[in-house]
Design an enzyme around this catalytic site. Structure first.
Site, PDB file in Angstrom:
ATOM      1  N   PHE A 167     -31.410 -87.882 -80.199  1.00 10.60           N
ATOM      2  CA  PHE A 167     -31.422 -88.204 -78.767  1.00 10.60           C
ATOM      3  C   PHE A 167     -31.688 -86.935 -77.973  1.00 10.60           C
ATOM      4  O   PHE A 167     -30.998 -85.926 -78.153  1.00 10.60           O
ATOM      5  CB  PHE A 167     -30.094 -88.817 -78.302  1.00 10.60           C
TER       6      PHE A 167
ATOM      7  N   ASP B 252     -31.592 -78.397 -79.707  1.00 10.80           N
ATOM      8  CA  ASP B 252     -31.109 -79.066 -78.502  1.00 10.80           C
ATOM      9  C   ASP B 252     -29.581 -79.058 -78.518  1.00 10.80           C
ATOM     10  O   ASP B 252     -28.945 -79.850 -79.205  1.00 10.80           O
ATOM     11  CB  ASP B 252     -31.653 -80.495 -78.473  1.00 10.80           C
TER      12      ASP B 252
ATOM     13  N   LYS C  76     -24.957 -80.459 -69.579  1.00  7.40           N
ATOM     14  CA  LYS C  76     -23.587 -81.008 -69.690  1.00  7.40           C
ATOM     15  C   LYS C  76     -22.501 -79.976 -69.353  1.00  7.40           C
ATOM     16  O   LYS C  76     -22.414 -79.540 -68.220  1.00  7.40           O
ATOM     17  CB  LYS C  76     -23.394 -81.590 -71.098  1.00  7.40           C
TER      18      LYS C  76
ATOM     19  N   THR D 227     -39.409 -77.483 -57.792  1.00  9.80           N
ATOM     20  CA  THR D 227     -38.879 -77.017 -56.504  1.00  9.80           C
ATOM     21  C   THR D 227     -37.527 -76.329 -56.665  1.00  9.80           C
ATOM     22  O   THR D 227     -37.343 -75.192 -56.238  1.00  9.80           O
ATOM     23  CB  THR D 227     -38.741 -78.189 -55.513  1.00  9.80           C
TER      24      THR D 227
END
Lengths: 504, 504
Positions: B225, B334, B365, B389
């Site tokens: 995931f 990851d 997280k 941005t």
């Protein structure tokens, strides 16, 4: 150009001086108190500066030093200068060298009320808000008890007319990515006649296989900008450096109208150009649908921002909406840059007089939080189809609520419309006086732009303006874009117009 | 199950009671003051609760009412209950009905120091931080003057050994998307022998045409995931509902080892399984490269979280790193869910004893901000290739700095290791005692899990635990996952283990 800065403001400390001043005084940069109710506005802040005050060229020596530091950590060559945010006030940004600049770009169009607005400082100081600021909830599973009311008081209170669903996201690109997903879910539901995927679809999608993984596409426009994640980037077609070396989906991109300005003097030619583009949209959808890569959505900016401040008429957008209906493709209006009063109406698409709202409207930047509004038929049938851990940030919804209060209490809709008129009229006047150098003055609200002969003269003007105390930026190839905060007034427009006049 | 809650804590107001208490007392939920230096900890907060206290089933009537409200605004069926964040303390979450639950899931593993931690409340109250909280800068162009030092004090102070570059992003999905882009830029630079794209590449990419738009791919793993935006979602293979009806890139996905637990008792079989997976990775890269869809990166979680808490050995990850080197594919780890001490080391990949760091490490997280670390050769040659941005949020960097201070001052590395040991030993004990019901107790640090016979018994256990005052969740099909905050202690482990014991 290097003026000595002796402003008294520098001697003050924003966090210590507790003054009663109304926000309107703050916006206008004047000392006098307004007669409006002030009891709600007991805040720690200082007045805005009167005008730009430059001490060094930009970037100055302190910024140059800091750039060396930062360049040891990351790619930082886009840094214009370093900012002393404590000293920024309202429309004025102050850099690390003490230069005070009038900011008509406002952090890539992302600051709604200018710097250190008293209402936002008050919100940070409010004990009732502390737990929202320190406890970032996973909004999709464990929202605060106040969440439904918070959404009503903030995002829903300014929802595009006719749209009552809203989903929050952390940034603009995620907003666009998830808006595209919502369009695809809806498209597939319609085609399948059932929101629930088949067992075969559920099984095959996990390994990116058909039929569960689809070939659905989103139609976008040449010159458009929607973000830099892989889906949003596929729909972005403004500058090569955003896209080169990366894979993209095989999605169609149509021509965006290349209109002649002033719009009111070139109606016949512009109408033909828009019809050409609408025809192209229809042709592309037909072609992609035939190839089995069905177009689930038409994604468009009301004014192409990054692509060079390119406008189109209400009729063009009505035409897009009609084509979307005809082909079952969602009409997705990307208001990340145009939303939140930038064009004089809260949403730029409100200028179009649509009979019904767009299917989906994305937002971020001045809205403090990212996200999208949509019609109820675009709500996924089950949870976790549009989802992530944070689903935005409650602390940004809190700030947005304060922003909206100020917009309403200070009637910033009217004042920003006045400022926009002053800015655009001034640009048109300059264009008339320097017709070989300036052209195509255009805008809606304060979302204004003007063209220079070429990229070099444009970049030269941007540098000169910055060194003369105006923080501003470009769009497209040869365009200067104005993206001031909502507290920008005719007086500020006058200052920037005078500087352009001086440098033209 | 519905216990009357008469706790004295409810009568207090977090924002008014100014107490001197040290953070360790807070973490341990005890009243006694620690002998550690307290002068820095003059804060408004209250102690943690002693134990769960339930008044109603969950969701209770107030949550049910609020769910009706929210369901008028958005797809809200994933909502577990509504939270009274003002009343949450440390490891305890309090819902809108006054139920006090021990939270071992902590907002999908995203809360580092529990609720209303005094250090974070102090940071919000600190006048020096106000302008960072109200002025969200466009970090890529106008960073605060303190930005280089802020990065050093926060993200760089906990950087994975050997990685000194860091780029911030607003959320986990954007972190993964941009990490993949960085891998692709590097791959293309190497193949081309030049970081600068050709004129033809620059021209063709704008319309998603080759050679500027590439067919580069990222290899990921079944059960993995990485997020829900189009690029990250292509690399996600955990649950169909995340992916179905959407397009995905044609990228390869390899088997992730299906190990037998306990790992130390199944070494021979597990080694063979890992070798099978490594062989598959090699085969897939060869196949994709031959097809012209060159694999620019290998993207992997140290422990598959959403996919069911699936572990692999250090040798497996070393093998992946070596394959990456062999084929010129970036080794991207990851750590969005495993990072920030969840596994007992700051980064889970530190358990592997790699000779050199991964090429790229993503985070979000518990780190408060998203982003990624990388080797310097993954820095894009020019700006705006990795850009947006906001580029993250300075206010989240500020919070992270405080989190890291607390981790260091309170030695949370050691205490969370102790808590993890207590939790895992307890789970193993339960497994031994209820061997027909509980299996595969596993974990690193507090990142623990245990399996139940099937999805129904797992979901039944989750519901029963919640109604008994434990906020917890599942992963994979039949797994219960533990993702407590870093202030979780053996005492908290005991409470949750007792509840599982009682319900098993």
């Amino acid at each position: 150009m290097a003026l000595l800065c002796t402003t008294k403001y520098f001697a003050r400390n924003i966090h210590r001086v507790i003054l009663k001043r109304c926000s309107l005084a703050f916006c206008n940069g004047v000392i006098s108190r307004s007669s409006r109710v002030m009891s709600l506005r007991t805040l720690a802040y200082d007045e805005e500066y009167d005008h730009p005050k430059m001490k060094t060229p930009v970037p100055g020596p302190r910024s140059e030093e800091l750039m060396k530091d930062l360049s040891e950590i990351q790619q930082s060559n886009a840094t214009k200068f370093f900012v002393d945010y404590d000293k920024c006030r309202g429309n004025y940004i102050v850099d690390a060298d003490g230069n005070v600049m009038l900011d008509v770009y406002q952090q890539i169009a992302s600051v709604p009320l200018g710097y250190n607005h008293p209402a936002l400082i008050r919100a940070i100081h409010d004990p009732a808000n502390v737990s929202t600021l320190v406890n970032r909830s996973a909004l999709g599973i464990l929202p605060p008890a106040s969440f439904p009311q918070d959404l009503k008081d903030s995002l829903l209170s300014v929802a595009p007319p006719g749209l009552s669903e809203v989903t929050t996201m952390a940034c603009g690109a995620c907003s666009v990515e998830n808006a595209m997903k919502a369009a695809m879910f809806r498209y597939k539901t319609r085609v399948r006649g059932d929101p629930n995927p088949t067992a075969e679809e559920m099984e095959s999608c996990v390994m990116n296989q058909s039929p569960g993984s689809t070939s659905l596409s989103i139609l976008s426009f040449k010159g458009g900008f929607h973000g830099r994640t892989f889906g949003a980037l596929t729909a972005t077609h403004s500058k090569p450096i955003h896209k080169v070396d990366l894979p993209a989906f095989d999605w169609p991109a149509a021509s965006f109208p290349q209109l002649k300005y002033p719009l009111e003097e070139n109606v016949r030619e512009n109408t033909a150009e828009e019809q050409r583009c609408l025809d192209e949209v229809r042709e592309l959808i037909t072609k992609w649908n035939k190839a089995g890569k069905h177009v689930a959505g038409i994604l468009v900016e009301p004014i192409q921002g990054e692509g060079g401040d390119r406008h189109a008429s209400p009729e063009f957008f009505k035409g897009l909406q009609n084509i979307g209906k005809e082909y079952g493709a969602a009409f997705i209006v990307d208001e990340v840059q145009t939303g939140c009063l930038a064009t004089g109406k809260f949403w730029a698409h409100e200028h179009w007089g649509l009979d019904e709202p767009p299917d989906i409207v994305t937002f971020a930047k001045k809205m403090c939080t990212g996200g999208f509004y949509c019609k109820s038929e675009f709500r996924p049938n089950v949870p976790f189809r549009i989802f992530n851990t944070w689903m935005g940030d409650p602390s940004k919804i809190l700030l947005l609520r304060e922003v909206i209060k100020v917009i309403n209490e200070d009637n910033l809709a009217e004042s920003t419309q006045n400022a926009g008129r002053a800015l655009l009229n001034g640009l048109k006047d300059l264009e008339a006086r320097y017709s070989s150098f300036l052209s195509n003055a255009r805008g809606q609200g304060t979302y204004c732009a003007i063209d220079l002969p070429n990229v070099d003269s444009r970049n030269g003007m941007l540098t000169a303006l910055r060194n003369n105390g105006i923080e501003i930026d470009g769009s497209g190839v040869n365009t200067i874009r104005f993206r001031p905060a909502l507290i920008f007034t005719p007086r500020h427009a006058e200052i920037v117009l005078d500087k352009i006049d001086y440098l033209s």
